[in-house]
Design a protein around this motif. Sequence first.
Motif, PDB file in Angstrom:
ATOM      1  N   ILE A   1       0.817  -1.217   0.000  1.00  0.00           N
ATOM      2  CA  ILE A   1       0.000   0.000   0.000  1.00  0.00           C
ATOM      3  C   ILE A   1       0.851   1.268   0.000  1.00  0.00           C
ATOM      4  CG2 ILE A   1      -1.998  -1.084   1.107  1.00  0.00           C
ATOM      5  CD1 ILE A   1      -1.147   0.122   3.742  1.00  0.00           C
ATOM      6  N   ALA A   2       2.176   1.111  -0.023  1.00  0.00           N
ATOM      7  CA  ALA A   2       3.061   2.267   0.087  1.00  0.00           C
ATOM      8  C   ALA A   2       2.799   3.301  -0.996  1.00  0.00           C
ATOM      9  CB  ALA A   2       4.521   1.818   0.050  1.00  0.00           C
ATOM     10  N   LEU A   3       2.476   2.848  -2.188  1.00  0.00           N
ATOM     11  CA  LEU A   3       2.301   3.783  -3.304  1.00  0.00           C
ATOM     12  C   LEU A   3       0.850   4.225  -3.450  1.00  0.00           C
ATOM     13  CD1 LEU A   3       4.594   2.007  -5.897  1.00  0.00           C
ATOM     14  CD2 LEU A   3       5.045   4.179  -4.791  1.00  0.00           C
ATOM     15  N   LYS A   4       0.042   3.946  -2.451  1.00  0.00           N
ATOM     16  CA  LYS A   4      -1.396   4.236  -2.505  1.00  0.00           C
ATOM     17  C   LYS A   4      -2.019   3.667  -3.786  1.00  0.00           C
ATOM     18  CE  LYS A   4      -1.150   8.513   0.178  1.00  0.00           C
ATOM     19  NZ  LYS A   4       0.175   9.145  -0.030  1.00  0.00           N
ATOM     20  N   PRO A   5      -1.933   2.385  -3.965  1.00  0.00           N
ATOM     21  CA  PRO A   5      -2.479   1.796  -5.195  1.00  0.00           C
ATOM     22  C   PRO A   5      -3.995   1.768  -5.133  1.00  0.00           C
ATOM     23  CG  PRO A   5      -1.800   0.066  -3.722  1.00  0.00           C
ATOM     24  CD  PRO A   5      -1.443   1.357  -3.046  1.00  0.00           C
ATOM     25  N   GLN A   6      -4.610   1.518  -6.265  1.00  0.00           N
ATOM     26  CA  GLN A   6      -6.070   1.414  -6.298  1.00  0.00           C
ATOM     27  C   GLN A   6      -6.518  -0.030  -6.253  1.00  0.00           C
ATOM     28  OE1 GLN A   6      -5.912   4.063  -9.776  1.00  0.00           O
ATOM     29  NE2 GLN A   6      -7.731   4.994  -8.871  1.00  0.00           N
ATOM     30  N   LEU A   7      -5.707  -0.892  -6.887  1.00  0.00           N
ATOM     31  CA  LEU A   7      -6.073  -2.305  -6.933  1.00  0.00           C
ATOM     32  C   LEU A   7      -4.969  -3.132  -6.275  1.00  0.00           C
ATOM     33  CD1 LEU A   7      -7.824  -4.682  -8.064  1.00  0.00           C
ATOM     34  CD2 LEU A   7      -6.371  -4.586 -10.092  1.00  0.00           C
ATOM     35  N   ILE A   8      -5.394  -4.047  -5.399  1.00  0.00           N
ATOM     36  CA  ILE A   8      -4.408  -4.947  -4.805  1.00  0.00           C
ATOM     37  C   ILE A   8      -4.802  -6.378  -5.131  1.00  0.00           C
ATOM     38  CG2 ILE A   8      -3.566  -5.911  -2.629  1.00  0.00           C
ATOM     39  CD1 ILE A   8      -3.283  -3.180  -1.555  1.00  0.00           C
ATOM     40  N   ILE A   9      -3.840  -7.097  -5.670  1.00  0.00           N
ATOM     41  CA  ILE A   9      -4.070  -8.504  -5.939  1.00  0.00           C
ATOM     42  C   ILE A   9      -3.523  -9.272  -4.750  1.00  0.00           C
ATOM     43  CG2 ILE A   9      -3.473 -10.423  -7.445  1.00  0.00           C
ATOM     44  CD1 ILE A   9      -3.243  -8.258  -9.690  1.00  0.00           C
ATOM     45  N   ALA A  10      -4.405  -9.956  -4.030  1.00  0.00           N
ATOM     46  CA  ALA A  10      -3.971 -10.680  -2.838  1.00  0.00           C
ATOM     47  C   ALA A  10      -4.003 -12.169  -3.144  1.00  0.00           C
ATOM     48  CB  ALA A  10      -4.880 -10.336  -1.670  1.00  0.00           C
ATOM     49  N   ASP A  11      -2.806 -12.747  -3.287  1.00  0.00           N
ATOM     50  CA  ASP A  11      -2.719 -14.156  -3.675  1.00  0.00           C
ATOM     51  C   ASP A  11      -2.597 -15.018  -2.424  1.00  0.00           C
ATOM     52  OD1 ASP A  11      -2.329 -16.561  -4.842  1.00  0.00           O
ATOM     53  OD2 ASP A  11      -0.344 -16.109  -5.664  1.00  0.00           O
ATOM     54  N   GLU A  12      -3.684 -15.617  -2.015  1.00  0.00           N
ATOM     55  CA  GLU A  12      -3.707 -16.453  -0.817  1.00  0.00           C
ATOM     56  C   GLU A  12      -2.988 -15.758   0.334  1.00  0.00           C
ATOM     57  OE1 GLU A  12      -4.781 -19.841  -0.720  1.00  0.00           O
ATOM     58  OE2 GLU A  12      -4.693 -20.564  -2.790  1.00  0.00           O
ATOM     59  N   PRO A  13      -3.425 -14.566   0.714  1.00  0.00           N
ATOM     60  CA  PRO A  13      -2.625 -13.789   1.666  1.00  0.00           C
ATOM     61  C   PRO A  13      -2.560 -14.392   3.056  1.00  0.00           C
ATOM     62  CG  PRO A  13      -4.712 -12.716   1.282  1.00  0.00           C
ATOM     63  CD  PRO A  13      -4.644 -13.845   0.316  1.00  0.00           C
ATOM     64  N   VAL A  14      -3.500 -15.278   3.394  1.00  0.00           N
ATOM     65  CA  VAL A  14      -3.471 -15.791   4.766  1.00  0.00           C
ATOM     66  C   VAL A  14      -3.256 -17.303   4.846  1.00  0.00           C
ATOM     67  CG1 VAL A  14      -4.862 -13.930   5.741  1.00  0.00           C
ATOM     68  CG2 VAL A  14      -5.995 -15.976   4.843  1.00  0.00           C
ATOM     69  N   SER A  15      -3.147 -17.976   3.699  1.00  0.00           N
ATOM     70  CA  SER A  15      -3.133 -19.438   3.777  1.00  0.00           C
ATOM     71  C   SER A  15      -1.849 -19.983   4.391  1.00  0.00           C
ATOM     72  CB  SER A  15      -3.371 -20.052   2.410  1.00  0.00           C
ATOM     73  OG  SER A  15      -2.393 -19.627   1.519  1.00  0.00           O
ATOM     74  N   ALA A  16      -0.798 -19.152   4.458  1.00  0.00           N
ATOM     75  CA  ALA A  16       0.426 -19.641   5.083  1.00  0.00           C
ATOM     76  C   ALA A  16       0.464 -19.307   6.577  1.00  0.00           C
ATOM     77  CB  ALA A  16       1.648 -19.036   4.389  1.00  0.00           C
ATOM     78  N   LEU A  17      -0.596 -18.683   7.070  1.00  0.00           N
ATOM     79  CA  LEU A  17      -0.578 -18.228   8.464  1.00  0.00           C
ATOM     80  C   LEU A  17      -1.356 -19.176   9.368  1.00  0.00           C
ATOM     81  CD1 LEU A  17      -1.273 -14.436   7.860  1.00  0.00           C
ATOM     82  CD2 LEU A  17       0.926 -15.583   8.058  1.00  0.00           C
ATOM     83  N   ASP A  18      -1.080 -19.103  10.649  1.00  0.00           N
ATOM     84  CA  ASP A  18      -1.858 -19.844  11.633  1.00  0.00           C
ATOM     85  C   ASP A  18      -3.314 -19.390  11.583  1.00  0.00           C
ATOM     86  OD1 ASP A  18       0.273 -21.191  12.514  1.00  0.00           O
ATOM     87  OD2 ASP A  18       0.541 -20.053  14.381  1.00  0.00           O
ATOM     88  N   VAL A  19      -4.211 -20.329  11.840  1.00  0.00           N
ATOM     89  CA  VAL A  19      -5.630 -19.997  11.781  1.00  0.00           C
ATOM     90  C   VAL A  19      -5.953 -18.827  12.714  1.00  0.00           C
ATOM     91  CG1 VAL A  19      -7.952 -20.896  12.039  1.00  0.00           C
ATOM     92  CG2 VAL A  19      -6.146 -22.374  11.215  1.00  0.00           C
ATOM     93  N   SER A  20      -5.319 -18.807  13.872  1.00  0.00           N
ATOM     94  CA  SER A  20      -5.611 -17.751  14.849  1.00  0.00           C
ATOM     95  C   SER A  20      -5.229 -16.374  14.323  1.00  0.00           C
ATOM     96  CB  SER A  20      -4.855 -18.035  16.141  1.00  0.00           C
ATOM     97  OG  SER A  20      -3.473 -18.110  15.871  1.00  0.00           O
TER      98      SER A  20
END
Lengths: 303, 323, 310
Positions: free
Chosen positions: C167-186
């Motif tokens: 978000i550093a460049l204040k984008p308009q569109l962000i493509i989030a590729d499985e952003p949480v699947s590598a994280l703990d469920v909690s």
Amino acid sequence: MEKNVAVLEETEQTEESKSPTGFSIFWREIVRDKLALISLIFLVLISAFVYGISLFMNQEDIVTVDLFSIHQPPSSDFWLGTDYGGRDVFGQLIIGTRNSLSIGILVTLMSGAIGILFGLIAGYFGGTVDNIMMRILDFFMVLPFLMIVIVFVAIVPKYSIISFSLIMTLFLWMGIARLIRSKALQERELDYIQASKTMGSSNFKIMMTQMLPNLSSIIIVNMTLNLAANIGIESGLSFLGFGFPEDTPSLGTLLSYATNPQTLEFRWWIWVPPAILILVLMLAVRNVGEALKRATDARQRRG
Amino acid sequence: MNGMWKFTVRRILIMIPQVVLLSILVFIMAKMMPGDALSGLMDPNLDPATLEELREKLGLNDPWYTQYIHWIGDLFHGDMGESFRYKMPVSELIGQRMVNTFWLSLVTLILIYLISVPLGIISGRYNDSLLDQAITGYTYIGFATPLFIFALVLLWIFGFQFGWFPTGGSVTPGSTPGTLDYISSKLYHLLLPAISMALIGTVGTVQYLRNEIIDTKQKDFILTARAKGASESRVYNRHVLRNSLLPIAAFFGYEITGLISGTVFVESIYTYPGMGQLFLESITTRDYSVATALTLLFGIAAILGTLISDIILSLVDPRIRIK
Amino acid sequence: MAFLEVKDLKVHFPIKGGIFGRTVDYVKAVDGVSFEIEKGKTYGLVGESGSGKTTTGRAIIGLNHITAGKIVFEGKDITDPRKTKQDFRKNVQMIFQDPYSSLNAKKRVLDIVAEPLRNFEKMSKAEERKRVQELLELVGLSPESIVKYPHQFSGGQRQRIGIARAIALKPQLIIADEPVSALDVSVQAQVLNFMREIQKELGLTYLFISHDLGVIRHMCDQIGIMYRGRFVEEGTTEDIFQSPQHIYTKRLVAAIPDIDPTKREVHMQFRQKVKEEYEQSYHDYFDNQGLAYSLQPVSSTHYVALPEKG
């Protein structure tokens, strides 16, 4: 937003910020490995000695032919006697060691720079670029290195130390290029490289500022081992008479006096010391290099 | 089998441009050398106009690519020019020396295998034993020792101090070719050079074999064979060695590159009249047509050696093909 | 005019073979995908691994070569990354799946988050530092983090660094590729909620790629279901979850675990029923290569891949 900050406020971390695979691991491995530690101390001492003492020596004096003191045995004036031109062997040994070390380091750095750049480009772009570059590399690999270098040395006009190191560099960059290329091929698939692309960094910038730092440890290891090899290659070429120019002694030049059967048989003090020095230098550099290599491979680490 | 043919054809296709590039490189080097075919041969008192006429006739004023084509054409007819020092065709001169270098290389290769295979097997089979440590120590020193220093030391000790071996030449002067004496004298002369090359050249192979055997020992099929009650030597002969020795047999082509630079050093140290010594001599005496021809020949030998090894290795170990 | 429009996108990877390494065949990772995203909304791409959802996302941002098709962003064609103006491309950013490999281990957080700023904005060192600290605070990390290295953070924290960078460049569109699947469920829920918060705050549009229908349902306004490089169904979250039409979607939805233990039996039977239906009517929904048909409208928002009638 407030509550989130509270939940995720970082756990207390007081440790100093350090790069994860910094020099501390290298250092730890060398200290654990007594042989490598001794080798390193030896290298530091001998470099300090030859670079220090040669400041006070006059190279002109040492390489000037003195017909009145040809082939003298060791004495208090000439600690290791004199050669066929009446030149002090000990003085030549000091300057020769310095020259051999210097050119070894110079060639290692130059061939390293070319090899790293070549390997990075081939590995980073992959595909057709890689294919073409690897064919070029294969060609260099298969050349009869020794003979080509000798021919080049023989035909280069105004032959000097610079041209000698350039010729050596031209045919010694392939090993490190190959290594870097294979690592870069793996590295380029990682997300941090992809991320840099999406953030508008140029390819060259990604290679140099993102990929290169991640290859730094294997580069250091490989260049150390190359240094040992290059010292050997230089002394071999000088031994054959196709290395350093006549007026610049190297360890190989001193050894080449042994091609005279008289010197080989009866005047061991001329050629045995440089032979031992080359051997010990190469072994010491290798010992350090092997310890560094173990440090980069967590499975083999000793400490 | 299909995969193997594809690999072989592709590998040969890669080789062709290599040979062409090598010939161009050698040609350029030949052109860069001071003087040309005439400067060594001709009477220095010849007047410049006649010389120029001769140059024109020999095609020395043609553009470089025409000269290159001519040069290649001559090479295919076995014409590598004239040695101005020996006043004889280069091909003939090299032919004389090639025999010596061939035997020296062959004996070295045989010695390399005779030394490295048993040492590698012992070292791998009884790893971490006292014997293994001694062998590892040898490879450690051997890896860091430049061949020319080792050859000098052997010559000094066994040639000069003990006088067990001749210190130069390829045969005792005066012996008649074809007699048993002649042959044994030849062998006697090349033994010490060959031993010094072999003892240094064997190091890589010993290490490779040792690592291969130690690796294979841990594999499941070996553990199974052992669990089934196969005797230890049976396990080694039937399983471990078969997997480790075949690749080594294919290495000889790669050794050629090492042998080439090895002969240059060893032949010069033992003043053994082979191609390596001829090469150095031709450079120092500026007999450049000889130097050029030798560089080309050695280069082609190295290219062919790598080709043969690559192909044999791909037969023995299909993993190599995936590249 | 849609905010982002993907028209008949195809990404084919060549398979090399033969003596000369010629192309003998293609893997059709993405084979004719079209969809539109509205500004400020979240569009979910769902599918099993190998369905082409990640490739679609990466093709949009220019990481994968596009074989055919068109990508229009705010009315401008951005299909060819080489022809697209750099400062235009900064409007599209990406959050990566693996918070470990997506941050360069050799770089400090400051350098990681500042990388896009250095490429696009001319800032002094002090300005840059201040901006990075603001961004870190925005994602819930302390400003002192800038001198640390990635290995000093947990997975969730690392993903926040990745988000700060995106978000550093204040984008308009962000493509989030499985952003949480590598994280703990909690930690997943925390990061997801946080992503929704910054969406509102910064007016972001998301293309959200996931294999997890639960996450998709939580995040998305519109959903596209992918199977072997093609869409099998597309619609609003309600369309997909309340009245799935395609047998493949039905099976996916049925596979969502039910938390209520009293309904376990009912759920099991339902799942079994769907499975039987899937096996019986497979050939009504897929062509003889096992691929989905082209999309047919069911309602104004809902499309299903069915053979053309007649």
